[in-house]
Scaffold this motif. Structure first.
Motif, mmCIF file in Angstrom:
data_model
loop_
_atom_site.group_PDB
_atom_site.id
_atom_site.type_symbol
_atom_site.label_atom_id
_atom_site.label_comp_id
_atom_site.label_asym_id
_atom_site.label_seq_id
_atom_site.Cartn_x
_atom_site.Cartn_y
_atom_site.Cartn_z
ATOM 1 N N GLU A 105 -23.238 74.122 30.155
ATOM 2 C CA GLU A 105 -23.367 73.300 28.948
ATOM 3 C C GLU A 105 -22.155 73.484 28.039
ATOM 4 O O GLU A 105 -21.699 74.605 27.808
ATOM 5 C CB GLU A 105 -24.645 73.681 28.194
ATOM 6 N N PHE A 106 -21.646 72.360 27.536
ATOM 7 C CA PHE A 106 -20.445 72.368 26.707
ATOM 8 C C PHE A 106 -20.681 71.569 25.434
ATOM 9 O O PHE A 106 -21.462 70.618 25.417
ATOM 10 C CB PHE A 106 -19.263 71.753 27.467
ATOM 11 N N LEU A 107 -19.979 71.981 24.379
ATOM 12 C CA LEU A 107 -20.000 71.255 23.116
ATOM 13 C C LEU A 107 -18.583 70.838 22.756
ATOM 14 O O LEU A 107 -17.631 71.614 22.942
ATOM 15 C CB LEU A 107 -20.528 72.130 21.980
ATOM 16 N N ILE A 108 -18.428 69.631 22.247
ATOM 17 C CA ILE A 108 -17.135 69.163 21.763
ATOM 18 C C ILE A 108 -17.311 68.704 20.324
ATOM 19 O O ILE A 108 -18.177 67.863 20.043
ATOM 20 C CB ILE A 108 -16.589 68.012 22.634
ATOM 21 N N LEU A 109 -16.535 69.261 19.424
ATOM 22 C CA LEU A 109 -16.559 68.875 18.019
ATOM 23 C C LEU A 109 -15.277 68.126 17.708
ATOM 24 O O LEU A 109 -14.178 68.657 17.904
ATOM 25 C CB LEU A 109 -16.671 70.110 17.117
ATOM 26 N N LEU A 110 -15.413 66.884 17.246
ATOM 27 C CA LEU A 110 -14.251 66.041 16.963
ATOM 28 C C LEU A 110 -14.249 65.628 15.499
ATOM 29 O O LEU A 110 -15.215 65.027 15.022
ATOM 30 C CB LEU A 110 -14.266 64.783 17.849
ATOM 31 N N GLU A 111 -13.169 65.911 14.808
ATOM 32 C CA GLU A 111 -13.026 65.514 13.409
ATOM 33 C C GLU A 111 -12.271 64.179 13.354
ATOM 34 O O GLU A 111 -11.068 64.132 13.082
ATOM 35 C CB GLU A 111 -12.288 66.594 12.622
ATOM 36 N N VAL A 112 -12.971 63.112 13.662
ATOM 37 C CA VAL A 112 -12.386 61.766 13.648
ATOM 38 C C VAL A 112 -13.263 60.850 12.799
ATOM 39 O O VAL A 112 -14.411 61.173 12.480
ATOM 40 C CB VAL A 112 -12.241 61.200 15.082
ATOM 41 N N GLU A 113 -12.729 59.681 12.465
ATOM 42 C CA GLU A 113 -13.415 58.775 11.544
ATOM 43 C C GLU A 113 -14.304 57.749 12.252
ATOM 44 O O GLU A 113 -15.320 57.330 11.719
ATOM 45 C CB GLU A 113 -12.381 58.032 10.681
ATOM 46 N N ARG A 114 -13.915 57.333 13.473
ATOM 47 C CA ARG A 114 -14.611 56.209 14.114
ATOM 48 C C ARG A 114 -15.202 56.602 15.453
ATOM 49 O O ARG A 114 -14.607 57.377 16.215
ATOM 50 C CB ARG A 114 -13.648 55.027 14.304
ATOM 51 N N LYS A 115 -16.345 56.017 15.751
ATOM 52 C CA LYS A 115 -17.025 56.274 17.022
ATOM 53 C C LYS A 115 -16.194 55.750 18.195
ATOM 54 O O LYS A 115 -16.251 56.301 19.302
ATOM 55 C CB LYS A 115 -18.395 55.569 16.987
ATOM 56 N N GLU A 116 -15.391 54.690 17.949
ATOM 57 C CA GLU A 116 -14.565 54.122 19.024
ATOM 58 C C GLU A 116 -13.584 55.157 19.577
ATOM 59 O O GLU A 116 -13.305 55.182 20.783
ATOM 60 C CB GLU A 116 -13.792 52.897 18.520
ATOM 61 N N ILE A 117 -13.076 56.028 18.697
ATOM 62 C CA ILE A 117 -12.143 57.066 19.145
ATOM 63 C C ILE A 117 -12.849 58.037 20.081
ATOM 64 O O ILE A 117 -12.312 58.445 21.118
ATOM 65 C CB ILE A 117 -11.557 57.820 17.927
ATOM 66 N N VAL A 118 -14.076 58.392 19.720
ATOM 67 C CA VAL A 118 -14.875 59.296 20.559
ATOM 68 C C VAL A 118 -15.120 58.653 21.924
ATOM 69 O O VAL A 118 -14.977 59.303 22.968
ATOM 70 C CB VAL A 118 -16.211 59.630 19.874
ATOM 71 N N ASP A 119 -15.485 57.368 21.917
ATOM 72 C CA ASP A 119 -15.743 56.659 23.170
ATOM 73 C C ASP A 119 -14.504 56.635 24.063
ATOM 74 O O ASP A 119 -14.608 56.775 25.292
ATOM 75 C CB ASP A 119 -16.198 55.221 22.883
ATOM 76 N N ASN A 120 -13.335 56.487 23.450
ATOM 77 C CA ASN A 120 -12.088 56.460 24.232
ATOM 78 C C ASN A 120 -11.838 57.796 24.924
ATOM 79 O O ASN A 120 -11.411 57.838 26.086
ATOM 80 C CB ASN A 120 -10.900 56.113 23.327
#
Length: 376
Positions: free
Chosen positions: A301-316
């Motif tokens: 199991e892994f966790l990724i924490l992303l400090e970004v503004e838009r969900k589209e960036i996460v999807d990319n």
């Protein structure tokens, strides 16, 4: 008194490095190449400080009987000085690749300046090149003294170039710590070249080594030893301090490797470890942005924490991971394929409970995993 003040500082730092070296030797994993390299750097720095102390003490017309010893001390000092930044380069190279499958090869041409400086230092014992000792037993810089600082600054510059070139593989803190070490070393070296009475080179190097040692210990506490990703302790520290961070949005991705138990059952736990390390490498390759945390919670199991503004960036970035895993599976390097399920949740309010957000991501991940099993 002014002459001996720098020497007294050197003595204190020499003792400190010896204590730290002993602590490192008995508490660090000496099989780890980065730990061994750091011990070599620490040990050689302590040795260089000892040589500098002897050089200052022996540089005295009243100690002519020790003229030969002073020459030997200076030959060793001139020889050892550029070895330390060279080992620093190897340390940086191994550090950034310590959990990677593909290693960066050592450019053997980098040994040439070291060889030239070493030869010149040994020849200077009898020929006045890098230095010489007068008939009154006083040290003087030779006509080719400039070779030593040129070689040292060559390694400082190459280290900074290497760090810049591999900057995506370094974390935010690693970049600053490693850059600071070589920039500070360059500044301290320059001060002693201009003002020879200020023994700043090894004083400054010793202090930077202490800082890096603290950094290494802290890194080991918050690092997963198998994959090289951060561990759950790092996640807890991040969450504890999140109220002090100016973050507008934080996306949490909960990832679980599909059918990982079957890999362990069919091919053994060693192969399971290899699968985890490969998946971690693919995570590092896929999530290239700076403001992130890649965490192995435990097991598969892994966790990724992303400090970004838009969900589209996460999807990319998730698409990047899918593409990289598909490319890896097509290589048929292993008799099994890597697959994963994930859930994404967003924290956009500092008052929100981050643990509730994590539970939401965890729930979405298991729903996706269950959906895939039902399709199969």
């Amino acid at each position: 008194m002014a002459i001996f003040s720098p020497v007294q500082v050197n003595i204190v730092l020499f003792i400190l490095l010896l204590i730290l070296f002993g602590h490192t030797y008995f508490n660090m994993n000496r099989k780890n190449i980065t730990n061994r390299l750091f011990m070599w750097i620490m040990g050689l720095t302590a040795f260089a400080i000892m040589l500098e102390i002897l050089s200052v003490i022996l540089n005295n017309p009243n100690l002519k009987q020790f003229m030969v010893m002073q020459k030997i001390v200076n030959v060793l000092g001139f020889s050892v000085t550029p070895i330390i930044p060279f080992l620093g380069y190897i340390f940086s190279k191994e550090w950034v690749n310590r959990y990677q499958k593909d290693k960066i090869k050592l450019n053997k041409i980098l040994l040439l300046p070291l060889l030239i400086n070493g030869i010149m230092a040994f020849v200077s014992y009898s020929v006045n090149l890098l230095f010489y000792v007068t008939s009154e037993n006083t040290y003087e810089r030779g006509p080719l003294f400039f070779i030593l600082p040129c070689v040292s600054y060559f390694y400082f510059g190459y280290n900074l170039y290497f760090i810049y070139k591999q900057r995506k593989r370094f974390s935010w803190w690693e970049l600053r710590i490693f850059n600071l070490f070589y920039i500070a070393a360059g500044v301290f070296t320059g001060i002693q070249i201009v003002y020879s009475s200020y023994l700043t080179i090894w004083n400054g190097t010793a202090m930077m080594i202490v800082i890096i040692y603290i950094f290494i210990l802290n890194d080991q506490v918050h690092r997963d030893r198998l994959t090289g990703l951060e561990n759950y302790s790092s996640y807890e520290r991040y969450i504890e301090n999140i109220s002090f961070k100016k973050i507008n949005k934080l996306f949490i991705i909960n990832i679980d490797i599909d059918d990982f138990k079957s890999v362990n059952d069919k091919f053994g736990h060693n192969e399971g470890d290899e699968a985890l390390k490969m998946f971690a490498n693919l995570l590092i390759e896929s999530f290239s942005l700076r403001r992130k945390k890649l965490i192995r919670v435990g097991g598969d199991e892994f966790l990724i924490l992303l400090e970004v503004e838009r969900k589209e960036i996460v999807d990319n970035y998730i698409q990047n991971l899918n593409k990289n895993i598909e490319a890896y599976n097509k290589t048929k390097e292993k008799p099994y394929e890597l697959k994963f399920s994930y859930g994404v949740a967003c924290c956009s309010n500092a008052k929100e409970d981050i643990h509730d957000i994590l539970k939401c991501a965890d729930k979405l991940m298991y729903e996706q995993k269950k959906s895939r099993k039902m399709k199969l």
